[in-house]
Design a protein around this motif. Structure first.
Motif, mmCIF file in Angstrom:
data_model
loop_
_atom_site.group_PDB
_atom_site.id
_atom_site.type_symbol
_atom_site.label_atom_id
_atom_site.label_comp_id
_atom_site.label_asym_id
_atom_site.label_seq_id
_atom_site.Cartn_x
_atom_site.Cartn_y
_atom_site.Cartn_z
ATOM 1 N N ALA A 296 35.720 27.013 34.080
ATOM 2 C CA ALA A 296 34.803 28.113 34.990
ATOM 3 C C ALA A 296 34.567 29.259 33.855
ATOM 4 O O ALA A 296 35.679 29.732 33.326
ATOM 5 C CB ALA A 296 35.235 28.514 36.013
ATOM 6 N N LEU A 297 33.276 29.567 33.870
ATOM 7 C CA LEU A 297 32.874 30.766 32.956
ATOM 8 C C LEU A 297 33.090 31.971 33.865
ATOM 9 O O LEU A 297 32.310 32.052 34.986
ATOM 10 C CB LEU A 297 31.627 30.624 32.393
ATOM 11 N N THR A 298 34.090 33.052 33.543
ATOM 12 C CA THR A 298 34.422 33.714 34.677
ATOM 13 C C THR A 298 34.515 35.063 33.834
ATOM 14 O O THR A 298 34.924 35.290 33.008
ATOM 15 C CB THR A 298 35.794 33.456 35.173
ATOM 16 N N SER A 299 34.160 36.158 35.087
ATOM 17 C CA SER A 299 34.482 37.691 34.645
ATOM 18 C C SER A 299 35.532 38.298 35.734
ATOM 19 O O SER A 299 35.302 37.790 36.890
ATOM 20 C CB SER A 299 33.127 38.449 34.522
ATOM 21 N N HIS A 300 35.770 39.249 35.364
ATOM 22 C CA HIS A 300 36.961 40.007 36.540
ATOM 23 C C HIS A 300 37.006 41.345 36.090
ATOM 24 O O HIS A 300 36.509 42.018 35.328
ATOM 25 C CB HIS A 300 38.013 39.299 36.799
ATOM 26 N N ILE A 301 36.928 42.206 37.364
ATOM 27 C CA ILE A 301 37.328 43.705 37.273
ATOM 28 C C ILE A 301 38.713 43.783 37.788
ATOM 29 O O ILE A 301 39.070 43.293 38.852
ATOM 30 C CB ILE A 301 36.381 44.526 37.889
ATOM 31 N N LEU A 302 39.732 44.596 37.072
ATOM 32 C CA LEU A 302 40.809 44.564 37.542
ATOM 33 C C LEU A 302 41.332 46.234 37.754
ATOM 34 O O LEU A 302 40.803 47.114 36.994
ATOM 35 C CB LEU A 302 41.858 44.397 36.499
ATOM 36 N N VAL A 303 41.569 46.558 39.095
ATOM 37 C CA VAL A 303 41.823 47.800 39.357
ATOM 38 C C VAL A 303 43.137 47.953 40.302
ATOM 39 O O VAL A 303 43.607 47.006 40.597
ATOM 40 C CB VAL A 303 40.572 48.545 40.400
ATOM 41 N N GLU A 304 43.617 49.184 40.584
ATOM 42 C CA GLU A 304 44.898 49.539 41.002
ATOM 43 C C GLU A 304 44.898 49.465 42.528
ATOM 44 O O GLU A 304 46.061 49.112 43.106
ATOM 45 C CB GLU A 304 45.588 50.865 40.523
ATOM 46 N N SER A 305 43.843 49.365 43.260
ATOM 47 C CA SER A 305 44.143 49.480 44.684
ATOM 48 C C SER A 305 42.927 48.894 45.254
ATOM 49 O O SER A 305 41.711 48.431 44.935
ATOM 50 C CB SER A 305 43.880 50.968 45.337
ATOM 51 N N SER A 306 43.163 48.023 46.761
ATOM 52 C CA SER A 306 42.245 47.533 47.343
ATOM 53 C C SER A 306 40.902 48.432 47.563
ATOM 54 O O SER A 306 39.944 47.806 47.934
ATOM 55 C CB SER A 306 42.709 46.932 48.572
ATOM 56 N N ALA A 307 41.154 49.547 47.960
ATOM 57 C CA ALA A 307 40.098 50.630 48.241
ATOM 58 C C ALA A 307 39.277 50.795 47.081
ATOM 59 O O ALA A 307 37.988 50.761 47.224
ATOM 60 C CB ALA A 307 40.726 52.050 48.618
ATOM 61 N N ASP A 308 40.039 50.708 45.812
ATOM 62 C CA ASP A 308 39.072 51.091 44.693
ATOM 63 C C ASP A 308 38.152 49.515 44.386
ATOM 64 O O ASP A 308 37.004 49.777 44.146
ATOM 65 C CB ASP A 308 39.761 51.186 43.405
ATOM 66 N N ALA A 309 38.786 48.506 44.628
ATOM 67 C CA ALA A 309 38.021 47.245 44.565
ATOM 68 C C ALA A 309 36.875 47.142 45.880
ATOM 69 O O ALA A 309 35.862 46.702 45.397
ATOM 70 C CB ALA A 309 38.967 46.018 44.823
ATOM 71 N N ALA A 310 37.498 47.488 46.815
ATOM 72 C CA ALA A 310 36.277 47.397 48.070
ATOM 73 C C ALA A 310 35.024 48.147 47.608
ATOM 74 O O ALA A 310 33.972 47.945 47.727
ATOM 75 C CB ALA A 310 36.855 47.820 49.193
ATOM 76 N N LYS A 311 35.310 49.499 46.881
ATOM 77 C CA LYS A 311 34.166 50.418 46.638
ATOM 78 C C LYS A 311 33.433 49.798 45.625
ATOM 79 O O LYS A 311 32.122 49.935 45.783
ATOM 80 C CB LYS A 311 34.756 51.608 46.253
ATOM 81 N N LEU A 312 33.891 49.372 44.667
ATOM 82 C CA LEU A 312 33.171 48.715 43.485
ATOM 83 C C LEU A 312 32.405 47.471 44.020
ATOM 84 O O LEU A 312 31.138 47.478 43.648
ATOM 85 C CB LEU A 312 34.174 48.135 42.448
ATOM 86 N N LYS A 313 32.934 46.798 44.655
ATOM 87 C CA LYS A 313 32.350 45.677 45.398
ATOM 88 C C LYS A 313 30.943 45.859 46.136
ATOM 89 O O LYS A 313 29.932 45.246 45.897
ATOM 90 C CB LYS A 313 33.248 44.757 46.567
ATOM 91 N N GLU A 314 30.927 46.947 46.851
ATOM 92 C CA GLU A 314 29.932 47.767 47.565
ATOM 93 C C GLU A 314 28.762 48.192 46.328
ATOM 94 O O GLU A 314 27.640 47.738 46.907
ATOM 95 C CB GLU A 314 30.126 48.799 48.435
ATOM 96 N N GLU A 315 29.334 48.821 45.563
ATOM 97 C CA GLU A 315 28.323 49.135 44.702
ATOM 98 C C GLU A 315 27.801 48.168 43.648
ATOM 99 O O GLU A 315 26.592 48.194 43.546
ATOM 100 C CB GLU A 315 28.988 50.203 43.452
ATOM 101 N N ILE A 316 28.332 47.096 43.570
ATOM 102 C CA ILE A 316 27.961 46.037 42.479
ATOM 103 C C ILE A 316 26.814 45.209 43.323
ATOM 104 O O ILE A 316 25.782 44.708 42.629
ATOM 105 C CB ILE A 316 28.978 45.075 42.390
ATOM 106 N N LYS A 317 26.926 44.888 44.793
ATOM 107 C CA LYS A 317 26.024 44.130 45.536
ATOM 108 C C LYS A 317 25.473 42.875 44.786
ATOM 109 O O LYS A 317 24.299 42.380 44.826
ATOM 110 C CB LYS A 317 24.762 45.088 45.751
ATOM 111 N N ASN A 318 26.628 42.105 44.116
ATOM 112 C CA ASN A 318 26.347 40.833 43.612
ATOM 113 C C ASN A 318 25.163 40.876 42.436
ATOM 114 O O ASN A 318 24.143 39.800 42.308
ATOM 115 C CB ASN A 318 25.665 39.676 44.717
ATOM 116 N N ASN A 319 25.170 42.072 41.716
ATOM 117 C CA ASN A 319 24.247 41.985 40.544
ATOM 118 C C ASN A 319 24.944 41.945 39.195
ATOM 119 O O ASN A 319 25.799 43.023 39.142
ATOM 120 C CB ASN A 319 23.564 43.565 40.754
ATOM 121 N N ALA A 320 24.876 40.861 38.602
ATOM 122 C CA ALA A 320 25.669 40.568 37.332
ATOM 123 C C ALA A 320 25.752 41.795 36.334
ATOM 124 O O ALA A 320 26.604 42.285 35.793
ATOM 125 C CB ALA A 320 24.923 39.430 36.764
ATOM 126 N N ARG A 321 24.640 42.462 36.089
ATOM 127 C CA ARG A 321 24.473 43.384 35.324
ATOM 128 C C ARG A 321 25.643 44.677 35.644
ATOM 129 O O ARG A 321 26.431 45.290 34.855
ATOM 130 C CB ARG A 321 22.971 43.801 34.888
#
Length: 101
Positions: A6-31
């Motif tokens: 699989a061709l894969t990208s990821h973002i690694l952060v320290e907390s689930s709260a940080d990850a959840a906040k980023l997920k909301e900001e990204i809104k399934n937009n690749a760029r």
């Protein structure tokens, strides 16, 4: 036979709260995913390659990450996660996936 890949990208952060906040900001937009990886990811891949891990084979990554990437229920071109590994909290983006039976 060749492994699933699989061709894969990821973002690694320290907390689930940080990850959840980023997920909301990204809104399934690749760029936006790439931009957020550059800004926030603790993984060197984030800084250099907009979070890209390139093509990974099944079994290459730690089990929870591997399982998420190769689970056919997880769609392509959307944010998967937050997912916890021993490294921290990940958001994953699968660009393409080839599943070998």
């Amino acid at each position: 036979s060749s492994p699933s890949t699989a061709l894969t990208s990821h973002i690694l952060v320290e907390s689930s709260a940080d990850a959840a906040k980023l997920k909301e900001e990204i809104k399934n937009n690749a760029r936006t995913f790439g931009k957020m990886a550059k800004l926030h990811s603790k993984c060197p891949s984030g800084k250099a390659e907009n979070g890209s891990l390139g093509w990974i084979n099944e079994g290459d990554m730690v089990p929870p990450f591997d399982k998420a990437v190769f689970d056919p229920r997880n769609g392509l071109n959307e944010v998967i996660g937050p997912l916890r590994t021993q490294f921290g909290w990940h958001l994953i983006w699968i660009h393409e996936r080839v599943i070998q039976k």
